[in-house]
Write a protein that holds these residues in place. Sequence first.
Motif, PDB file in Angstrom:
ATOM      1  N   ILE A 201     -67.457 -86.376 -34.528  1.00  0.00           N
ATOM      2  CA  ILE A 201     -67.235 -87.827 -34.433  1.00  0.00           C
ATOM      3  C   ILE A 201     -65.845 -88.046 -33.855  1.00  0.00           C
ATOM      4  O   ILE A 201     -64.855 -87.515 -34.363  1.00  0.00           O
ATOM      5  CB  ILE A 201     -67.328 -88.503 -35.806  1.00  0.00           C
ATOM      6  CG1 ILE A 201     -68.656 -88.172 -36.494  1.00  0.00           C
ATOM      7  CG2 ILE A 201     -67.167 -90.017 -35.693  1.00  0.00           C
ATOM      8  CD1 ILE A 201     -68.719 -88.635 -37.932  1.00  0.00           C
ATOM      9  N   THR A 202     -65.799 -88.813 -32.757  1.00  0.00           N
ATOM     10  CA  THR A 202     -64.511 -89.209 -32.186  1.00  0.00           C
ATOM     11  C   THR A 202     -64.319 -90.695 -32.414  1.00  0.00           C
ATOM     12  O   THR A 202     -65.283 -91.461 -32.558  1.00  0.00           O
ATOM     13  CB  THR A 202     -64.475 -88.909 -30.679  1.00  0.00           C
ATOM     14  OG1 THR A 202     -65.574 -89.592 -30.035  1.00  0.00           O
ATOM     15  CG2 THR A 202     -64.609 -87.412 -30.417  1.00  0.00           C
ATOM     16  N   GLY A 203     -63.032 -91.101 -32.468  1.00  0.00           N
ATOM     17  CA  GLY A 203     -62.746 -92.508 -32.705  1.00  0.00           C
ATOM     18  C   GLY A 203     -61.400 -92.907 -32.193  1.00  0.00           C
ATOM     19  O   GLY A 203     -60.575 -92.062 -31.832  1.00  0.00           O
ATOM     20  N   ASP A 204     -61.159 -94.216 -32.175  1.00  0.00           N
ATOM     21  CA  ASP A 204     -59.872 -94.715 -31.688  1.00  0.00           C
ATOM     22  C   ASP A 204     -58.834 -94.669 -32.809  1.00  0.00           C
ATOM     23  O   ASP A 204     -59.069 -94.178 -33.913  1.00  0.00           O
ATOM     24  CB  ASP A 204     -60.038 -96.124 -31.115  1.00  0.00           C
ATOM     25  CG  ASP A 204     -60.579 -97.114 -32.133  1.00  0.00           C
ATOM     26  OD1 ASP A 204     -60.614 -96.785 -33.344  1.00  0.00           O
ATOM     27  OD2 ASP A 204     -60.995 -98.231 -31.746  1.00  0.00           O
ATOM     28  N   GLU A 205     -57.648 -95.262 -32.494  1.00  0.00           N
ATOM     29  CA  GLU A 205     -56.530 -95.200 -33.430  1.00  0.00           C
ATOM     30  C   GLU A 205     -56.860 -95.915 -34.744  1.00  0.00           C
ATOM     31  O   GLU A 205     -56.530 -95.447 -35.832  1.00  0.00           O
ATOM     32  CB  GLU A 205     -55.300 -95.821 -32.773  1.00  0.00           C
ATOM     33  CG  GLU A 205     -54.065 -95.806 -33.666  1.00  0.00           C
ATOM     34  CD  GLU A 205     -52.864 -96.451 -32.983  1.00  0.00           C
ATOM     35  OE1 GLU A 205     -51.839 -96.612 -33.662  1.00  0.00           O
ATOM     36  OE2 GLU A 205     -52.964 -96.779 -31.790  1.00  0.00           O
ATOM     37  N   ARG A 206     -57.537 -97.088 -34.668  1.00  0.00           N
ATOM     38  CA  ARG A 206     -57.869 -97.826 -35.881  1.00  0.00           C
ATOM     39  C   ARG A 206     -58.886 -97.060 -36.726  1.00  0.00           C
ATOM     40  O   ARG A 206     -58.820 -97.059 -37.965  1.00  0.00           O
ATOM     41  CB  ARG A 206     -58.403 -99.202 -35.506  1.00  0.00           C
ATOM     42  CG  ARG A 206     -57.323-100.144 -34.975  1.00  0.00           C
ATOM     43  CD  ARG A 206     -57.917-101.429 -34.449  1.00  0.00           C
ATOM     44  NE  ARG A 206     -58.774-101.176 -33.285  1.00  0.00           N
ATOM     45  CZ  ARG A 206     -59.424-102.118 -32.626  1.00  0.00           C
ATOM     46  NH1 ARG A 206     -59.340-103.385 -33.038  1.00  0.00           N
ATOM     47  NH2 ARG A 206     -60.167-101.811 -31.579  1.00  0.00           N
TER      48      ARG A 206
END
Length: 881
Positions: A201-206
């Motif tokens: 799972i990849t995600g942004d800063e938030r």
Amino acid sequence: MPFPAQDHGCPGWRGEMARRISEFDWSATGIGPTESWSRSLTATVQMLLASPVPLVLLWDKAGYMIYNDAYAVFAGGRHPYLLGCPVESGWPEVAEFNRHVMNTCLAGGTLSYRDKELVLLREGKPEDVWMDLYYSPVPDDSGAPAGVLAIVVETTSRVLTERWRHRAEAELQETNERLQLALNTGAVLGTWVVDMQSGKITGDERFARTFSFSVEEAAKGVEHDAARRMIHPDDQSLLERLNSDAARIGKQFRVEYRIRRADGEYRWVQANGQCEFDENGEPTRFPGVLIDIHERKIAEQSLRQLTETLEQRVTDAVAARALAEEQLRQAQKMEAIGSLTGGVAHDFNNVLQVINGNLQMMAADAGGHPATLRRLSAATDAVKRGAKLAAHLLAFARRQPLSPTVLNPRRLLAGMSEMLHRSLGETVRIETVLSDDLWHVQADRNQLENALLNLAINARDAMKADGTLTVRAANRVLDAAFCHDKPELTPGEYVVFSVTDTGAGMSPEVLEHVFEPFFTTKPDGHGTGLGLSMVFGFAKQSGGHTLIESEVGRGTTVSLFFPRCREPETAEAVDQTSAPVGGGETILVVEDDADVRLTAVEMLAQLGYKVLTASSGDAALEFFHSDVPIDLLFTDVVMPGKIKSVELARRAAAHVPAVPTLFTSGYTRDEIVHHGKLDAGITLLSKPYRRDDLARKVRSVLRTSGEAAARAASVGKMTDREIAACVPSVAYDPPGGETTAREVPQQQTGSPEATPPRSPAHVLLVEDDADSREALSSLLGALGLDCTSVASAEEALPLVPAQRYDILCTDLTLPGMSGDNLARAVLREQPDVRVLLVSGYGSNAPIGDSIPGARMLGKPLDIAQLRQELAGWLHPSEAAS
């Protein structure tokens, strides 16, 4: 009878209200007796009684109320008073509304209201209620409207519930709106993408902040298990199942769950997404977004909790109300029994006084005849037992005059040790458990000892003279929780005396009645049933409370709670005065009972006094208007006629020379006993009394009167409770404490000596209490002043423009305008007037803005202080005397 209580051919006519309507005296109303009722009225009432809906018929122009059982429940405490009562009298708080109803419907109209809000008095307090109301005219036999039929359905609970629900829904809607606003303004907790091949799972800063990952980890991709560990365990199975459904059939993904933050707390989020597939239908990517829904979920939980607990709260409220009503009924019952027993004791003591007095006089004339003296002794013992019985009745009724002193519990119980052992016998083991540093209490020593002895004897009887009796005294601090279901107790510091036995105990049914007079579980002839009732009344009259705990087979504990007293212990005084004879003084005996009066006259004559008699206060007053010298007034407290005993005593004290008063009574009501204690300065001889007791009391009053003649007299706010006068009197020594005066803060200097003496000076006296006004007016007149006295500021103000006054003497607390505001108004008209403000709150009573030149004096007024304040207007001989 048109409405039989049991059956009239229709089941709807059965019930309590059918019986009440049949038995009611309708001839006293405008409707007339039931035999003369019209067919229309009869049919309407029959229909009304058969209905399960609350119905009330308002008949005739006055709206006489006839209602069914359902309406009786709605009426509550006003039932059955409302039956046959005009509607405007029965519901005075909504009289105008009901007048409109009657006028409209008797004119042929109808009215209906949905959730009509009204303010009704319930349990003596105004309460907002809502009702569905339907009013229709009811014709008489001629077809003309003769009454109004009302359907009354209270909807208060539904209205309040709907309001609560609307508020909760509004809060939820507001939360959703805030959520939408947050989304629109970027309040998203992050975006994520699941690689369906690798599972990372990849995600942004938030997203990284939300799941407590580093930004680098989130950008490279985190393992599925690492993200799963951050989700609340209770939500993991649901999340996995929805993930599987979304990846298998392409169903839109939407789930709410909790994520553990870095601080360990969980926060609600909503995940939205949809899986993407390749051309072969294999899942490839699963993008989504996280939204913060924490506030909405909390609001939903609050709403759900409100809904789930609403029914329980209603049940608890109904139970609490039922408990309060039961406590009120019990208090009213005990108060009614108390009034009855107090009146019985009064008449009983009068009878005993006649018997006792004649026995003592017979004993004086019997010589040494042994048989006669033995019989007289037996009769005297019976009188003593009767007096004790009457004393118990008065104790329960809280009418006995108490003489409270400050007591040390440890010393009190130590003094009772021998008496307890002697009363209980050798087979009862007595254990005394006393806490260290016991606080003092304020109570009547003799009555407290008597109460504890009564409890000990009851315990002995319960143990059949074989067991262990434990007497305890302990300090206790009661909190609000303990006092919650005991309205007689308030939180605070108490000393608790308790008596515990190892006897058979009592059942709950017996416990409900133990404090009622004449209730006893002992066999006939073995108890009066007044012991516990006396203890209960004495404790309550002393500002305390009685609790009893008992269980069958395990004994009983009775506890007496007395408030802590912080004053030092009162030193014991022993009265060794012998029974003295008189010196030829003249005593005026005032007694309405002829037998009691004759007995008192013969006793006093035997003691060497001259005696005058009167059967009422009115007759006694004639002696004071004559030239007959009187040395003592001996009067019953409860007297017939216009002149009551307290008023007669006040006038005797104002007589020149002053005549002291000795009161006697078997039941003092409220004339000279208030809050369970004799008023300050009162001398009372309780009935039945012995000749020696009478001799000592009379001599004591006469002796003190002679000593008091040299003292300065005091006057104050005179009420029936404070039989004070403006001259000295032994029976009315003013309440303790030195009377002082203080200068009211001034904005400019002024001196009473600057005012030139006037002869006579004019005084405007303003005092709302009639007795106090009369006494102070007489005193000012005796000092040579011209006094005009009125009862209020509103009566005083019209006098100011027409008369020049030298002195304004006013009570601070008046029924309308206050005394200080009156002084300011008078000073505007007459700036040179001397202002004396008088207050029962003492010389430091607050008055707001200062009054130039005014003086504040505390009640009771000291005559020397008053002469000093008025020195500039008094004759030199008066000022110096």
